[in-house]
Design an enzyme around this catalytic site. Structure first.
Site, PDB file in Angstrom:
ATOM      1  N   GLU A 241      33.499  34.719  43.879  1.00 33.83           N
ATOM      2  CA  GLU A 241      34.170  33.646  43.106  1.00 33.83           C
ATOM      3  C   GLU A 241      33.282  32.437  42.794  1.00 33.83           C
ATOM      4  O   GLU A 241      33.661  31.297  43.040  1.00 33.83           O
ATOM      5  CB  GLU A 241      35.430  33.189  43.849  1.00 33.83           C
ATOM      6  CG  GLU A 241      36.436  34.305  44.053  1.00 33.83           C
ATOM      7  CD  GLU A 241      37.639  33.905  44.912  1.00 33.83           C
ATOM      8  OE1 GLU A 241      37.772  32.719  45.265  1.00 33.83           O
ATOM      9  OE2 GLU A 241      38.434  34.802  45.242  1.00 33.83           O
ATOM     10  N   GLU A 347      40.576  44.188  45.202  1.00 31.52           N
ATOM     11  CA  GLU A 347      41.689  43.501  45.877  1.00 31.52           C
ATOM     12  C   GLU A 347      43.003  43.743  45.134  1.00 31.52           C
ATOM     13  O   GLU A 347      43.781  42.811  44.901  1.00 31.52           O
ATOM     14  CB  GLU A 347      41.395  41.992  45.958  1.00 31.52           C
ATOM     15  CG  GLU A 347      40.083  41.677  46.644  1.00 31.52           C
ATOM     16  CD  GLU A 347      39.825  40.179  46.839  1.00 31.52           C
ATOM     17  OE1 GLU A 347      40.738  39.366  46.644  1.00 31.52           O
ATOM     18  OE2 GLU A 347      38.667  39.841  47.190  1.00 31.52           O
TER      19      GLU A 347
HETATM   20  O1  G3I Z   1      43.201  32.211  61.373  1.00 27.58           O
HETATM   21  C1  G3I Z   1      44.129  31.129  61.285  1.00 27.58           C
HETATM   22  C2  G3I Z   1      44.933  31.053  62.538  1.00 27.58           C
HETATM   23  O2  G3I Z   1      44.060  30.717  63.604  1.00 27.58           O
HETATM   24  C3  G3I Z   1      46.017  30.004  62.361  1.00 27.58           C
HETATM   25  O3  G3I Z   1      46.830  29.998  63.488  1.00 27.58           O
HETATM   26  C4  G3I Z   1      46.865  30.329  61.137  1.00 27.58           C
HETATM   27  C5  G3I Z   1      47.944  29.283  60.917  1.00 27.58           C
HETATM   28  O4  G3I Z   1      47.765  28.589  59.730  1.00 27.58           O
HETATM   29  O5  G3I Z   1      46.035  30.368  60.022  1.00 27.58           O
HETATM   30  C6  G3I Z   1      45.066  31.394  60.119  1.00 27.58           C
HETATM   31  O6  G3I Z   1      44.290  31.425  58.965  1.00 27.58           O
HETATM   32  C7  G3I Z   1      44.903  31.950  57.791  1.00 27.58           C
HETATM   33  C8  G3I Z   1      44.142  33.204  57.416  1.00 27.58           C
HETATM   34  O7  G3I Z   1      44.555  33.653  56.137  1.00 27.58           O
HETATM   35  C9  G3I Z   1      44.378  34.324  58.407  1.00 27.58           C
HETATM   36  O8  G3I Z   1      45.713  34.625  58.483  1.00 27.58           O
HETATM   37  C10 G3I Z   1      44.771  30.893  56.713  1.00 27.58           C
HETATM   38  O9  G3I Z   1      45.628  29.831  56.990  1.00 27.58           O
HETATM   39  C11 G3I Z   1      45.078  31.479  55.357  1.00 27.58           C
HETATM   40  O10 G3I Z   1      44.718  30.533  54.382  1.00 27.58           O
HETATM   41  C12 G3I Z   1      44.254  32.730  55.132  1.00 27.58           C
HETATM   42  O11 G3I Z   1      44.581  33.243  53.843  1.00 27.58           O
HETATM   43  C13 G3I Z   1      43.681  34.216  53.367  1.00 27.58           C
HETATM   44  C14 G3I Z   1      43.029  33.717  52.076  1.00 27.58           C
HETATM   45  O12 G3I Z   1      42.172  34.736  51.581  1.00 27.58           O
HETATM   46  C15 G3I Z   1      42.218  32.456  52.299  1.00 27.58           C
HETATM   47  O13 G3I Z   1      41.504  32.129  51.186  1.00 27.58           O
HETATM   48  C16 G3I Z   1      44.456  35.481  53.089  1.00 27.58           C
HETATM   49  O14 G3I Z   1      44.942  36.013  54.331  1.00 27.58           O
HETATM   50  C17 G3I Z   1      43.547  36.509  52.408  1.00 27.58           C
HETATM   51  O15 G3I Z   1      44.331  37.584  51.962  1.00 27.58           O
HETATM   52  C18 G3I Z   1      42.892  35.888  51.203  1.00 27.58           C
HETATM   53  O16 G3I Z   1      42.023  36.823  50.612  1.00 27.58           O
HETATM   54  C19 G3I Z   1      41.373  36.391  49.410  1.00 27.58           C
HETATM   55  C20 G3I Z   1      40.041  37.073  49.325  1.00 27.58           C
HETATM   56  O17 G3I Z   1      39.293  36.849  50.495  1.00 27.58           O
HETATM   57  C21 G3I Z   1      39.247  36.616  48.092  1.00 27.58           C
HETATM   58  N1  G3I Z   1      40.030  36.765  46.891  1.00 27.58           N
HETATM   59  C22 G3I Z   1      41.375  36.191  46.914  1.00 27.58           C
HETATM   60  C23 G3I Z   1      42.144  36.752  48.119  1.00 27.58           C
HETATM   61  C24 G3I Z   1      43.592  36.328  48.113  1.00 27.58           C
HETATM   62  O18 G3I Z   1      43.737  34.964  48.339  1.00 27.58           O
END
Ligand code: G3I
Length: 426
Positions: A241, A347
């Protein structure tokens, strides 16, 4: 003892059930897609719009959601099987059905890895594994240790590979090849990594120092993974990205701010230097099928391909019903024509606000029929699409969790979209 484990499993299931449907977006990560809100609104209602680039809504960009990663206790006693899961052993297999075409992959979370039933279904269906979060820079970069001795670690931040190891052990144990995701990204990379002394209240590093840190991180990850899991990882998203929607480079990225436009070329140069032979190097992005964005992506990555440092383009494919799959495939073909490279669909999810569309599951299934039919035609015409990854296992665990975007219900019931993909196979 057994009773305690059962109780723990039930309690954990209750926590998960309680968390389903929650949409807490107050996360600590810094996903910074400018068009987030616009994309969310337009995607839900744009079903009838033509797929021209002017009208096509922006593909979903992450609005960080609290997906509450839980490591479940693994309870192997079959009598403790959690009743909220249906039996999945008789499902046709995506990986088997498409084995002559491409790897069929899934983005796997740590929550899936800690649960027997999720794992059973994942390994039955998929032969390619992407860590949904656990192999991103913020999983490994140990900036806290670096900040304690910033002179010593000035150019080379330590990397803690514990979470990488869990992922790679899991994939290896279940005979899945791995797409590495991702080495260089503006999101899910600690802010401290970009600053002098690993202190975010200090100034940004200068370009030279930042490139040293980048090179060392890429070197550590590629050398460590190859030394410990040779042959397991078949591709890496080297840069994720870097391009904005329609306006060139993503200017808000710390990588762009600190290094400038050539951070992309540098990342690929380092990745080529340290990657084992045979590990394919990919540029990965959302909306990569849209004409203006494709033009901007090509402008940046064509010289990288010409230098021999790029092997493929990852098209994320967070899609909605607005898209005409044939238009998407034209973009797939164009990447191949211009770069001579492989394409991965990295994805895939197809979602909608279910409240705003009647008969969603049937519409999602119809879309999958058209998408996978067009995809196979494209491959048969000679375009090497060698891997397709679905971005998550069950609807409730998706980053688009209220949109019915994936192939399985929360209780692992297969959706019509799953059958549609199986039936689309020629
Ligand atoms: O790991 C922490 C955890 O310690 C904490 O307790 C919890 C509570 O908020 O948050 C956890 O982190 C979260 C993480 O996912 C794991 O669950 C983040 O808040 C959350 O923002 C994160 O979201 C991920 C996102 O990328 C972040 O940018 C999504 O799961 C994941 O599916 C998403 O994947 C991205 C690709 O990497 C790139 N392209 C877009 C795609 C979709 O957003």
């Amino acid at each position: 003892m057994k009773k305690n484990r059962l109780l723990a499993a039930l309690l954990t299931a209750a926590v998960i059930l309680g968390s389903c449907g929650s949409s807490d977006s107050s996360s600590g990560t810094s996903e910074t897609a400018p068009a987030d809100k616009e994309a969310t609104e337009t995607t839900a209602s744009a079903e009838d719009k033509p797929a021209s680039e002017e009208n096509a809504p922006t593909e979903f960009i992450p609005e960080a959601k609290n997906t509450q990663e839980l490591i479940l206790e693994v309870d192997t006693d079959p009598s403790h099987r959690d009743k909220r899961f249906v039996e999945t052993a008789d499902y046709a297999q995506l990986k088997e059905t498409y084995k002559d075409k491409f790897y069929f992959g899934c983005a796997v979370s740590e929550r899936v890895m800690g649960n027997n039933e999720y794992t059973e279904l994942t390994v039955a269906q998929f032969n390619s594994y992407t860590a949904e979060n656990a192999m991103k820079p913020d999983s490994g970069l140990d900036w806290k240790t670096a900040a304690k001795n910033p002179e010593f670690y000035k150019e080379h931040a330590p990397v803690n590979f514990n979470r990488f190891k869990n992922c790679l052990d899991y994939a290896q144990a279940h005979n899945m090849k791995v797409r590495g995701h991702t080495l260089v990204w503006h999101s899910q990379t600690p802010e401290e990594f970009f600053h002098v002394n690993y202190d975010k209240t200090s100034a940004f590093c200068d370009k030279e120092l930042m490139l040293k840190r980048m090179e060392n991180y890429i070197k550590d990850v590629l050398e460590w993974t190859n030394a410990n899991y040779p042959g397991l990882i078949y591709a890496w998203d080297v840069v994720n990205e870097a391009i904005d929607d329609g306006s060139g480079m993503r200017k808000q990225s710390n990588w762009y701010k600190v290094v400038g436009e050539d951070f992309v070329a540098k990342a690929f140069e380092y990745a080529r230097k340290y990657a084992a032979p045979g590990v394919k190097l990919f540029y990965n992005d959302y909306n990569a099928y849209q004409a203006r964005k494709q033009r901007d992506i090509l402008k940046v990555i064509k010289p990288i391909a010409e230098a021999g440092n790029l092997d493929g383009v990852g098209m994320q494919s967070h899609l909605g019903l607005y898209l005409n799959p044939n238009d998407f495939m034209k973009a797939v073909k164009k990447y191949h024509d211009e770069l001579g490279c492989e394409i991965h669909i990295t994805e895939l999810d197809v979602g909608n606000d279910k409240k705003k569309v009647d008969d969603w599951e049937k519409k999602q299934a119809d879309f999958m029929t058209r998408f996978f039919t067009a995809l196979q035609k494209t491959i048969d015409e000679g375009v090497p699409v060698t891997s397709v990854t679905i971005w998550g296992l069950t609807d409730d665990m998706s980053w688009r969790q209220n949109e019915g975007a994936l192939l399985f219900e929360m209780d692992l019931t297969k959706k019509p979209a799953f059958d549609a993909i199986i039936e689309a196979k020629k």
